[in-house]
Design a protein around this motif. Structure first.
Motif, PDB file in Angstrom:
ATOM      1  N   LYS A  96      50.577  31.477  30.865  1.00  0.00           N
ATOM      2  CA  LYS A  96      49.224  31.717  31.364  1.00  0.00           C
ATOM      3  C   LYS A  96      49.237  32.547  32.646  1.00  0.00           C
ATOM      4  N   LEU A  97      50.263  32.384  33.459  1.00  0.00           N
ATOM      5  CA  LEU A  97      50.383  33.157  34.700  1.00  0.00           C
ATOM      6  C   LEU A  97      51.103  34.483  34.481  1.00  0.00           C
ATOM      7  N   GLU A  98      51.557  34.716  33.235  1.00  0.00           N
ATOM      8  CA  GLU A  98      52.345  35.905  32.886  1.00  0.00           C
ATOM      9  C   GLU A  98      53.545  36.043  33.817  1.00  0.00           C
ATOM     10  N   ALA A  99      54.249  34.924  34.003  1.00  0.00           N
ATOM     11  CA  ALA A  99      55.345  34.868  34.963  1.00  0.00           C
ATOM     12  C   ALA A  99      56.712  34.640  34.324  1.00  0.00           C
ATOM     13  N   LEU A 100      56.788  34.653  32.988  1.00  0.00           N
ATOM     14  CA  LEU A 100      58.092  34.531  32.344  1.00  0.00           C
ATOM     15  C   LEU A 100      58.892  35.819  32.543  1.00  0.00           C
ATOM     16  N   ASN A 101      60.208  35.699  32.420  1.00  0.00           N
ATOM     17  CA  ASN A 101      61.070  36.867  32.568  1.00  0.00           C
ATOM     18  C   ASN A 101      61.111  37.686  31.281  1.00  0.00           C
ATOM     19  N   THR A 102      59.953  38.196  30.908  1.00  0.00           N
ATOM     20  CA  THR A 102      59.901  39.097  29.761  1.00  0.00           C
ATOM     21  C   THR A 102      60.539  40.421  30.156  1.00  0.00           C
ATOM     22  N   ARG A 103      60.861  41.218  29.155  1.00  0.00           N
ATOM     23  CA  ARG A 103      61.459  42.515  29.457  1.00  0.00           C
ATOM     24  C   ARG A 103      60.509  43.412  30.248  1.00  0.00           C
ATOM     25  N   GLU A 104      59.214  43.264  30.008  1.00  0.00           N
ATOM     26  CA  GLU A 104      58.256  44.051  30.777  1.00  0.00           C
ATOM     27  C   GLU A 104      58.377  43.730  32.260  1.00  0.00           C
ATOM     28  N   ASN A 105      58.408  42.433  32.599  1.00  0.00           N
ATOM     29  CA  ASN A 105      58.524  42.040  34.001  1.00  0.00           C
ATOM     30  C   ASN A 105      59.871  42.424  34.594  1.00  0.00           C
ATOM     31  N   LEU A 106      60.935  42.269  33.822  1.00  0.00           N
ATOM     32  CA  LEU A 106      62.273  42.611  34.321  1.00  0.00           C
ATOM     33  C   LEU A 106      62.437  44.114  34.493  1.00  0.00           C
ATOM     34  N   PHE A 107      61.809  44.881  33.601  1.00  0.00           N
ATOM     35  CA  PHE A 107      61.883  46.344  33.698  1.00  0.00           C
ATOM     36  C   PHE A 107      61.179  46.839  34.954  1.00  0.00           C
ATOM     37  N   LYS A 108      60.076  46.190  35.302  1.00  0.00           N
ATOM     38  CA  LYS A 108      59.309  46.594  36.481  1.00  0.00           C
ATOM     39  C   LYS A 108      60.105  46.453  37.764  1.00  0.00           C
TER      40      LYS A 108
END
Length: 222
Positions: A96-108
């Motif tokens: 819900k907070l979009e705070a998982l270590n998805t590849r999108e977040n890690l790429f950023k």
């Protein structure tokens, strides 16, 4: 912040310390007839919020005042339903907070050299894609919706409390297993079939409900 406001309900140490000291200030105020106390209040304590509180002071009220007011989030009851397993709720909270270590977040932040989905490797691995749009995930969600005969994340206001809790339990378990399989795919380069994941969620939900429901249920819930 509280869970109702989107946090984890963990108190901030600095604010809690001030609220605790406020308890001492309140006690001093009760002894304000003494000369040394009057001198202390002359230094700036006489207009303290807690002393003016008609309901009296408590550490809890002092903490809430210092923290400020945060509006509630509309997904609190879904994520933190008492029927959900804590580890499922925690993952749901991060989603819900979009705070998982998805590849999108890690790429950023320069940790990953790609932002593509680990499972399908076609689209950006954003939270929305990973848990609703990816072909793998959507097949799991659709399978669970067919089982419950209800749209996951839809309006459940006409459902009984027990039915709502089951839906929350299924959604959190489904999201958790999608994230689990995503990570297994990342490490082991293999992944379970969506129908197998759906069956695992069903088994977990059956065991959970059987352990929580006491006595007979109504004909509607049955």
């Amino acid at each position: 912040m509280s869970k109702k406001s989107g946090g984890l309900g963990i108190k901030e140490a600095g604010i809690l310390n001030k609220a605790t000291v406020g308890n001492l200030v309140h006690w001093i105020h009760m002894k304000a007839d003494r000369l040394w106390v009057k001198d202390l209040f002359a230094a700036g304590y006489q207009n303290n919020h807690w002393i003016a509180d008609p309901k009296g002071y408590s550490i809890k009220s002092g903490y809430l005042w210092l923290q400020g007011v945060y509006p509630p989030v509309n997904w609190y009851q879904v994520v933190w339903d008492s029927w959900c397993l804590p580890k499922h709720s925690f993952v749901g909270w991060l989603i819900k907070l979009e705070a998982l270590n998805t590849r999108e977040n890690l790429f950023k932040i320069g940790v990953s050299d790609t932002d593509k989905c680990v499972i399908c490797e076609q689209w950006t691995e954003a939270h929305k894609h990973l848990f609703t749009e990816c072909a793998f995930s959507s097949r799991i969600i659709v399978g669970l919706e067919r089982w419950l005969q209800v749209q996951m994340g839809g309006n459940l206001s006409n459902f009984s409390r027990l039915q709502q809790q089951v839906c929350h339990l299924v959604l959190m378990a489904g999201w958790y297993n999608i994230w689990f399989e995503r990570n297994r795919c990342r490490v082991e380069f293999s992944i379970c079939r969506p129908d197998k994941v759906v069956n695992e969620v069903k088994k977990l939900v059956h065991m959970r409900v059987q352990g929580l429901v006491k006595g007979q249920v109504s004909q509607v819930d049955a």
